[in-house]
Design an enzyme around this catalytic site. Sequence first.
Site, short mmCIF file in Angstrom:
data_model
loop_
_atom_site.label_atom_id
_atom_site.label_comp_id
_atom_site.label_asym_id
_atom_site.label_seq_id
_atom_site.Cartn_x
_atom_site.Cartn_y
_atom_site.Cartn_z
N GLY A 13 14.34 73.85 40.40
CA GLY A 13 14.96 75.17 40.37
C GLY A 13 16.37 75.10 39.81
O GLY A 13 16.90 74.01 39.54
N CYS A 158 27.11 81.87 48.49
CA CYS A 158 28.04 81.79 47.36
C CYS A 158 29.00 82.98 47.31
O CYS A 158 30.15 82.84 46.89
CB CYS A 158 27.28 81.69 46.04
N GLN A 186 28.56 89.91 41.19
CA GLN A 186 27.93 88.60 41.23
C GLN A 186 27.10 88.29 39.98
O GLN A 186 26.33 89.11 39.49
CB GLN A 186 27.07 88.50 42.50
N SER A 189 23.23 84.04 37.53
CA SER A 189 22.76 82.72 37.94
C SER A 189 22.60 82.65 39.45
O SER A 189 21.87 81.79 39.96
CB SER A 189 23.72 81.62 37.46
N GLY A 190 23.25 83.55 40.18
CA GLY A 190 23.06 83.63 41.62
C GLY A 190 21.65 84.03 42.00
O GLY A 190 21.19 83.78 43.12
N LYS A 215 24.89 88.95 54.72
CA LYS A 215 25.45 87.59 54.68
C LYS A 215 26.96 87.62 54.46
O LYS A 215 27.71 86.89 55.11
CB LYS A 215 24.80 86.78 53.55
N HIS A 253 31.32 84.56 40.54
CA HIS A 253 31.33 85.73 41.41
C HIS A 253 32.78 86.19 41.58
O HIS A 253 33.66 85.40 41.97
CB HIS A 253 30.75 85.40 42.78
#
Length: 365
Positions: A13, A158, A186, A189-190, A215, A253
């Site tokens: 991944g 992140c 953000q 790629s997150g 979160k 981010h």
Amino acid sequence: MEKYKVGIIGATGMVGQRFVTLMEQHPWFQLTVLAASPRSAGKTYEEAVAGRWAMKAAVPEEAKALVVMDAQADVDKIAGMVDFVFCAVDMKKEEIKALEERYAKAECPVVSNNSANRWTSDVPMVVPELNAGHIKIIDAQRKRLGAKRGFIAVKSNCSIQSYTPLLTPLMNAGYEVESVLACTYQAISGAGKTFERWPEMVDNLIPYIGGEEEKSEQEPLKVWGHIEGDQIVKADGPAITTQCLRVPVSDGHTAAVFVRFKEGKKPTEEQIKEIWKTFKGRAQELDLPSAPKQFIHYFEEADRPQAKTDRELEGGMAISAGRLRPDTQYDYKFVGLSHNTLRGAAGGGVLLAELLCAEGYIDHK
């Protein structure tokens, strides 16, 4: 020094790929095992990531010929080959929790990028500059798991890396924060994506990222919490509210942050900048290989920090800040920036592993 033998679980991944690149020429760590799902198992790593390699750099030579193992079927075999593993798998949360515990009970320390165990009360969720002392809870966790050297430690989400590192030094200096509003912008790629794989994000903004706001509001409270007996108790405050948006940026981010201090506990702008400039955490004290020399970089320019120009500061491990100024409703507002797949994901995991090694929680088998 003898290098630690390292395995990467979920190696195919995007975050797993980043872990692979970070192992190349690491002074402490030697890439030894790569593991993924059954569909990749048995292939060389080069074959397994063909057509899906998302990093700018080429696949490291040391990884190409490694035969990918089965992350679930080969737990005991992997545990016997390495000193610890990084875990970045794409599975259901309960499956991840069970898998990470299997490695820990097999006496293999797990440094996790996953969210599944972040709220397990005896699992430390650590940003090495901010709450390194939380790793002491590992002793209690080992008792629960019946493990002697195995354990699970996680890095935080992140998104919180773009503002929690900027608030913590102020709180440590005695300035009590009452409430925080943070809007995060953000990178794709997150979500494990590139523009090639996600063309819908070009010239677009999506005002929703599932689970991200919860979160972002709760995880800083665990980072700011304390050990009480056999658990980490989260902090009572400050109150945090967030909005999280996906924006057409490849990496990085950004957070627009508004902060209110308790009455009589408000620093001046000059004091804030000086605290940021001089702040050092445990990672800097130990001079860990991946630790930025200057943890927080403040930019006086009105148009900084910018993702494209500033996300790679200090190998992508520094936090950038700018636009600090008074606010009409809060006390101050400012902008923060962190590299989400380096500081916020794999790089933060590597730094956490370095901390655990330096503090004696990971040893050589």
